[in-house]
Design a protein around this motif. Structure first.
Motif, mmCIF file in Angstrom:
data_model
loop_
_atom_site.group_PDB
_atom_site.id
_atom_site.type_symbol
_atom_site.label_atom_id
_atom_site.label_comp_id
_atom_site.label_asym_id
_atom_site.label_seq_id
_atom_site.Cartn_x
_atom_site.Cartn_y
_atom_site.Cartn_z
ATOM 1 N N THR A 18 -17.066 95.106 75.631
ATOM 2 C CA THR A 18 -16.718 95.581 74.299
ATOM 3 C C THR A 18 -17.575 94.853 73.271
ATOM 4 O OG1 THR A 18 -14.974 93.920 74.110
ATOM 5 C CG2 THR A 18 -14.322 96.106 74.909
ATOM 6 N N GLU A 19 -17.696 95.454 72.100
ATOM 7 C CA GLU A 19 -18.408 94.832 70.996
ATOM 8 C C GLU A 19 -17.393 94.375 69.957
ATOM 9 O OE1 GLU A 19 -21.788 95.867 67.591
ATOM 10 O OE2 GLU A 19 -21.445 97.258 69.239
ATOM 11 N N LYS A 20 -17.606 93.185 69.436
ATOM 12 C CA LYS A 20 -16.712 92.637 68.413
ATOM 13 C C LYS A 20 -17.551 91.824 67.431
ATOM 14 C CE LYS A 20 -12.748 89.587 67.813
ATOM 15 N NZ LYS A 20 -11.778 88.718 68.491
ATOM 16 N N THR A 21 -17.302 91.997 66.141
ATOM 17 C CA THR A 21 -17.992 91.195 65.141
ATOM 18 C C THR A 21 -17.305 89.830 65.048
ATOM 19 O OG1 THR A 21 -18.630 93.151 63.896
ATOM 20 C CG2 THR A 21 -18.684 91.058 62.713
ATOM 21 N N ALA A 22 -18.103 88.787 65.149
ATOM 22 C CA ALA A 22 -17.614 87.411 64.995
ATOM 23 C C ALA A 22 -18.707 86.620 64.292
ATOM 24 C CB ALA A 22 -17.293 86.802 66.359
ATOM 25 N N TRP A 23 -18.335 85.734 63.408
ATOM 26 C CA TRP A 23 -19.304 84.949 62.637
ATOM 27 C C TRP A 23 -20.303 85.877 61.923
ATOM 28 C CZ3 TRP A 23 -18.921 83.777 67.998
ATOM 29 C CH2 TRP A 23 -17.992 82.785 68.292
ATOM 30 N N SER A 24 -19.829 87.028 61.484
ATOM 31 C CA SER A 24 -20.641 88.020 60.766
ATOM 32 C C SER A 24 -21.797 88.577 61.592
ATOM 33 C CB SER A 24 -21.186 87.423 59.455
ATOM 34 O OG SER A 24 -20.129 87.020 58.632
ATOM 35 N N MET A 25 -21.652 88.601 62.909
ATOM 36 C CA MET A 25 -22.691 89.176 63.764
ATOM 37 C C MET A 25 -22.049 89.910 64.934
ATOM 38 S SD MET A 25 -24.225 85.978 65.903
ATOM 39 C CE MET A 25 -23.321 84.470 65.556
ATOM 40 N N PRO A 26 -22.779 90.866 65.510
ATOM 41 C CA PRO A 26 -22.264 91.552 66.694
ATOM 42 C C PRO A 26 -22.224 90.596 67.896
ATOM 43 C CG PRO A 26 -24.099 92.773 65.697
ATOM 44 C CD PRO A 26 -24.054 91.422 65.054
ATOM 45 N N THR A 27 -21.119 90.647 68.614
ATOM 46 C CA THR A 27 -20.996 89.904 69.875
ATOM 47 C C THR A 27 -20.521 90.890 70.932
ATOM 48 O OG1 THR A 27 -18.669 89.236 69.598
ATOM 49 C CG2 THR A 27 -20.352 87.789 68.631
ATOM 50 N N PHE A 28 -20.871 90.613 72.181
ATOM 51 C CA PHE A 28 -20.480 91.482 73.283
ATOM 52 C C PHE A 28 -19.730 90.636 74.293
ATOM 53 C CE2 PHE A 28 -23.999 93.206 71.042
ATOM 54 C CZ PHE A 28 -23.651 94.539 70.895
ATOM 55 N N ARG A 29 -18.622 91.203 74.783
ATOM 56 C CA ARG A 29 -17.718 90.451 75.643
ATOM 57 C C ARG A 29 -17.364 91.252 76.883
ATOM 58 N NH1 ARG A 29 -14.781 86.892 71.684
ATOM 59 N NH2 ARG A 29 -16.083 87.056 69.834
ATOM 60 N N VAL A 30 -17.249 90.540 77.985
ATOM 61 C CA VAL A 30 -16.773 91.142 79.217
ATOM 62 C C VAL A 30 -15.380 90.581 79.469
ATOM 63 C CG1 VAL A 30 -17.996 89.429 80.656
ATOM 64 C CG2 VAL A 30 -17.154 91.544 81.683
ATOM 65 N N ILE A 93 -31.790 90.025 81.716
ATOM 66 C CA ILE A 93 -31.220 88.897 80.969
ATOM 67 C C ILE A 93 -29.757 89.168 80.620
ATOM 68 C CG2 ILE A 93 -31.310 87.681 78.743
ATOM 69 C CD1 ILE A 93 -34.404 87.987 78.927
ATOM 70 N N LEU A 94 -29.476 90.372 80.138
ATOM 71 C CA LEU A 94 -28.095 90.712 79.765
ATOM 72 C C LEU A 94 -27.180 90.743 80.980
ATOM 73 C CD1 LEU A 94 -28.696 93.470 77.070
ATOM 74 C CD2 LEU A 94 -28.126 91.052 76.717
ATOM 75 N N ALA A 95 -27.648 91.313 82.077
ATOM 76 C CA ALA A 95 -26.825 91.385 83.289
ATOM 77 C C ALA A 95 -26.555 89.992 83.845
ATOM 78 C CB ALA A 95 -27.502 92.269 84.335
ATOM 79 N N ASP A 96 -27.550 89.106 83.776
ATOM 80 C CA ASP A 96 -27.346 87.736 84.255
ATOM 81 C C ASP A 96 -26.286 87.037 83.402
ATOM 82 O OD1 ASP A 96 -28.098 85.506 86.005
ATOM 83 O OD2 ASP A 96 -28.841 84.607 84.140
ATOM 84 N N SER A 97 -26.349 87.198 82.107
ATOM 85 C CA SER A 97 -25.357 86.590 81.226
ATOM 86 C C SER A 97 -23.975 87.199 81.479
ATOM 87 C CB SER A 97 -25.778 86.779 79.764
ATOM 88 O OG SER A 97 -24.925 86.068 78.909
ATOM 89 N N TRP A 98 -23.938 88.520 81.681
ATOM 90 C CA TRP A 98 -22.679 89.211 81.986
ATOM 91 C C TRP A 98 -22.051 88.618 83.247
ATOM 92 C CZ3 TRP A 98 -20.872 91.980 86.155
ATOM 93 C CH2 TRP A 98 -19.747 92.786 85.947
ATOM 94 N N ARG A 99 -22.857 88.412 84.290
ATOM 95 C CA ARG A 99 -22.336 87.851 85.551
ATOM 96 C C ARG A 99 -21.735 86.463 85.339
ATOM 97 N NH1 ARG A 99 -27.041 90.082 87.664
ATOM 98 N NH2 ARG A 99 -28.069 88.056 87.701
ATOM 99 N N GLN A 100 -22.297 85.687 84.431
ATOM 100 C CA GLN A 100 -21.777 84.345 84.185
ATOM 101 C C GLN A 100 -20.432 84.357 83.467
ATOM 102 O OE1 GLN A 100 -24.808 81.455 82.839
ATOM 103 N NE2 GLN A 100 -26.223 83.151 83.192
ATOM 104 N N ALA A 101 -20.160 85.413 82.722
ATOM 105 C CA ALA A 101 -18.917 85.501 81.968
ATOM 106 C C ALA A 101 -17.857 86.366 82.644
ATOM 107 C CB ALA A 101 -19.200 86.053 80.569
ATOM 108 N N PRO A 103 -15.115 88.065 85.071
ATOM 109 C CA PRO A 103 -14.127 87.544 86.018
ATOM 110 C C PRO A 103 -14.466 87.976 87.443
ATOM 111 C CG PRO A 103 -13.211 89.381 84.792
ATOM 112 C CD PRO A 103 -14.568 89.110 84.213
ATOM 113 N N THR A 104 -13.927 87.259 88.394
ATOM 114 C CA THR A 104 -14.196 87.506 89.807
ATOM 115 C C THR A 104 -13.931 88.958 90.203
ATOM 116 O OG1 THR A 104 -13.657 85.214 90.289
ATOM 117 C CG2 THR A 104 -13.656 86.730 92.149
ATOM 118 N N ARG A 105 -12.875 89.558 89.661
ATOM 119 C CA ARG A 105 -12.542 90.947 90.030
ATOM 120 C C ARG A 105 -13.694 91.896 89.697
ATOM 121 N NH1 ARG A 105 -11.434 93.869 85.549
ATOM 122 N NH2 ARG A 105 -10.764 92.724 83.716
ATOM 123 N N LEU A 106 -14.375 91.674 88.576
ATOM 124 C CA LEU A 106 -15.507 92.524 88.208
ATOM 125 C C LEU A 106 -16.740 92.185 89.037
ATOM 126 C CD1 LEU A 106 -15.183 92.795 84.333
ATOM 127 C CD2 LEU A 106 -14.858 94.599 86.022
#
Length: 119
Positions: A18-30, A93-101, A103-106
């Motif tokens: 999902t995308e969420k604005t935090a600190w006045s910038m776009p952030t992406f979260r898994v 790069i994005l997929a590697d960062s996604w894998r680090q964040a 959860p195990t189920r994903l």
């Protein structure tokens, strides 16, 4: 050269992102855990990266990667979008960062997601 819209499109294509604005910038979260931000004027990204690998990246390609002072104690690295080779490198790069964040189920449900192709 990848752009901010490429970051958004690729990040949101990753499972449970999902995308969420935090600190006045776009952030992406898994699953609610941040894995990429589009800071400043959206010409760079900040992604998760183990500190050992991060230091090696910055030393090997300082024109592409750097560590923001306020992120030095965290396992994050910045990448200049203009310095990336192509959309494939951005996707890796994005997929590697996604894998680090993620959860195990994903990770279990998507074992090959974003792994660099064998050459």
């Amino acid at each position: 050269m990848p752009h901010a819209e490429d970051v958004r499109r690729i990040a949101l294509s990753l499972p449970d992102t999902t995308e969420k604005t935090a600190w006045s910038m776009p952030t992406f979260r898994v699953a609610g855990k941040m894995f990429v931000t589009l800071p400043e004027d959206e010409t760079s990204i900040a992604v998760r990266c183990p500190k050992e690998e991060r230091d090696e990246l910055v030393l090997a390609e300082p024109e592409k990667f750097w560590i923001a002072d306020h992120e030095a104690q965290f396992a994050w690295v910045r990448a200049r979008l203009a310095a990336l080779e192509d959309e494939g490198e951005l996707r890796d790069i994005l997929a590697d960062s996604w894998r680090q964040a993620a959860p195990t189920r994903l990770l279990d449900a998507h074992p090959d997601l974003g792994r660099p192709e064998a050459t």
